[in-house]
Enzyme design. Structure first.
Site, PDB file in Angstrom:
ATOM      1  N   ALA A 119       0.836  -1.201   0.000  1.00  0.00           N
ATOM      2  CA  ALA A 119       0.000   0.000   0.000  1.00  0.00           C
ATOM      3  C   ALA A 119       0.878   1.261   0.000  1.00  0.00           C
ATOM      4  CB  ALA A 119      -0.982  -0.041   1.159  1.00  0.00           C
ATOM      5  N   CYS A 120       0.558   2.216   0.861  1.00  0.00           N
ATOM      6  CA  CYS A 120       1.274   3.505   0.824  1.00  0.00           C
ATOM      7  C   CYS A 120       2.751   3.378   1.161  1.00  0.00           C
ATOM      8  CB  CYS A 120       0.621   4.496   1.782  1.00  0.00           C
ATOM      9  SG  CYS A 120      -0.965   5.066   1.180  1.00  0.00           S
ATOM     10  N   SER A 121       3.160   2.250   1.725  1.00  0.00           N
ATOM     11  CA  SER A 121       4.573   2.080   2.049  1.00  0.00           C
ATOM     12  C   SER A 121       5.318   1.289   0.979  1.00  0.00           C
ATOM     13  CB  SER A 121       4.723   1.387   3.404  1.00  0.00           C
ATOM     14  OG  SER A 121       4.215   2.217   4.418  1.00  0.00           O
TER      15      SER A 121
END
Ligand code: COA
Length: 373
Positions: A155-157
Site C-alpha cells: 500500500a502507501c509504504s
C-alpha cells in the site's frame, strides 16, 4: 560491503488536473441527481440523502488543493464518476508500464545511466492493473533492462519497502543496479461518489535508481539504513481481489470493492506509530533529530505531517525542513514521499542527512535514512 545509494529520481506527472472546485461541482451534481432519482426512498427514510461536499472542508481537513489524474472527463461526469481508463490489448504497453517508462527515463538520465545497465526492476505500488505477468517484468523489457523484476504491494509504504528490498539486494550482491518504480493510479481505486473520501487521491509515477555508491556518476544520496514495520489493521482496506467473483453480491453494490477507510482512526493510530518509528530509527543510527536536515513524509494529510514533524523535531519544522507536495498532488499513495524527495533534495550539502518516511494501510511504516554524498 557494497554501499547502496540513490543516484537518480524521476516523476511522471499526469497532465490533467482537477481542482477542488471542479471536483466539488461534479460531486454535488452527482448528489443532486441521486437525491432526485431516489426521492421516494429518501422521503420514506429507506435511504439517506447525499449531502453536498465543499472545497472549504477539503482544504481545511486535508490541505489538498488539486490532484493530477490519468483521466479527468470520466471522474467529473456526474453520470460516470470514475476515470475512463482504456483496457489495453495484450500486445501494447499497459498503462502502468507507460507511466513507469517516463519516470524511469528521468531517473536514469539524472544518474547518467541507460535501461540496459539496470539488472533489477521493482514495481512497488498499492494497486496493480493485473496480477501477472508482473508489471515490473513488462517495464524491464520496455527499458531493455537485464536481470530480474517483480511487483510488490505494501500500500502507501510500497516505495520505501521497495527501497529497502533493492538496497539489501545491492548490499548482498544479488543485484548491481535497481529501479524502484511506483506507478500509482489511485483514481482507479477511489470511490469518487463517497463524500468522505472523494477528494483524497491523485495519480502519479515515481522512480528511483539505486546502485553502489562507488558506481555513482554524479551527486547522490547514500542509503545509510532502512527500517520497515507492519501491524495489522482493517482501518484502510480494499477487498477487490479474486474473491469478488465468488461472493453473492453484484460488484457495483459493494462499497468495499474500492478504497475504504476510517480516516479518524487512521489519524489517531498511525501518528504515534510513525513518530515512534522515526525516532527509534534515528536513535539506532546515532543521529539527533536536530541534525536531520529534511523529512520527506508520506503525503496524505497536512495536519498529520505537521504533527509528525513537531513530534520528531521537538518544535514546529520550517517549511523547507518538511516539504509538502500534497497541496498539488493530493495523496498519491506510496509515491508521495518520493515526489517530495525528488523535488526537495538538490539543495542539501554533502554530509546532510534526511529521512524518507511513508505510512498507510497494513498498517505499514517504512523509513529510509539518506546522507548527501
Ligand atoms: N465536504 C464537506 N463536509 C464533509 C466532507 C466533504 N467532502 N466529508 C466529510 N464531511 C463532514 C463529515 O460528514 C463530518 O460531519 P459531522 O461532524 O457533522 O459528522 C465532518 O465533515 C468531519 O468529517 P471527518 O471524516 O471526521 O473529517 P476529518 O477531519 O477526519 O478529515 C480525512 C477527513 C480523511 C481528511 C482525515 O481523517 C484523514 O486525513 N485521515 C487520515 C487519512 C490517511 O492517512 N489515510 C491513509 C490513506 S492511504
Amino acid at each position: 560491503m557494497v554501499q547502496p545509494a540513490i543516484t537518480g529520481s524521476g516523476v511522471f506527472t499526469p497532465p490533467e488536473v482537477i481542482t477542488n472546485d471542479e471536483l466539488v461541482t461534479a460531486f454535488n451534481a452527482y448528489a443532486a441527481i441521486f437525491n432526485t432519482r431516489h426521492a421516494a426512498a429518501i422521503d420514506s427514510g429507506e435511504i439517506e440523502a447525499k449531502a453536498a461536499s465543499s472545497s472549504d472542508f477539503i482544504i481545511t481537513a486535508s490541505g489538498i488543493e488539486q490532484r493530477h489524474v490519468m483521466n479527468k472527463t470520466g471522474i467529473l461526469d456526474p453520470e460516470v464518476m470514475h476515470p475512463h481508463l482504456r483496457a489495453r490489448r495484450d500486445d501494447e504497453p499497459g498503462i502502468m508500464a507507460e507511466m513507469a517508462l517516463d519516470a524511469c527515463d528521468k531517473a536514469l538520465t539524472q544518474a547518467g545511466r541507460t535501461g540496459g545497465e539496470v539488472d533489477l526492476v521493482i514495481c512497488a505500488a498499492s494497486n496493480h492493473e493485473r496480477p501477472y505477468p508482473a508489471i515490473a517484468i513488462e517495464i524491464q523489457q520496455l527499458l531493455g533492462a537485464g536481470g530480474f523484476a517483480f511487483d510488490m504491494n505494501v500500500a502507501c509504504s510500497s516505495a520505501t519497502f521497495g527501497i529497502q528490498a533493492a538496497a539489501d539486494m545491492i548490499r548482498s550482491g544479488s543485484a548491481r543496479r535497481a529501479l524502484v518504480v511506483s506507478p500509482e493510479i489511485c483514481s482507479g481505486h477511489l470511490e469518487w461518489r463517497d463524500r468522505d473520501c472523494h477528494f483524497i487521491f491523485g495519480d502519479v509515477c515515481t522512480a528511483l535508481l539505486i546502485e553502489a555508491a562507488e558506481d555513482a556518476k554524479g551527486p547522490h544520496f547514500i542509503i545509510r539504513s532502512t527500517r520497515c514495520a507492519t501491524q495489522f489493521s482493517n482501518n484502510i482496506r480494499n477487498n477487490n481481489g479474486f474473491l469478488r467473483r465468488t461472493r453473492p453480491y453484484g460488484m457495483e453494490d459493494r462499497r468495499d470493492m474500492l478504497f475504504v477507510q476510517e480516516g479518524r482512526k487512521v489519524f489517531k493510530e498511525v501518528l504515534p506509530m510513525v513518530s515512534a518509528h522515526v525516532l527509534a530509527h534515528l536513535e539506532s543510527a546515532g543521529i539527533a533529530a536536530d541534525d536531520l536536515r529534511r523529512l520527506w513524509l508520506h503525503q496524505a494529510n497536512k495536519a498529520m505531517n505537521d504533527f509528525i514533524g513537531r513530534k520528531v523535531l521537538g518544535r514546529v519544522p520550517e517549511r523547507s525542513e518538511q516539504p509538502n507536495i500534497l497541496q498539488d498532488y493530493a495523496n498519491t499513495s506510496s509515491a508521495g514521499s518520493i515526489i517530495a524527495f525528488s523535488q526537495y533534495s538538490e539543495d542539501l550539502a554533502p554530509g546532510d542527512c534526511g529521512m524518507i518516511c511513508s505510512f498507510g494501510a497494513g498498517y505499514s511504516v517504512g523509513s529510509v535514512l539518506l546522507e548527501r554524498a
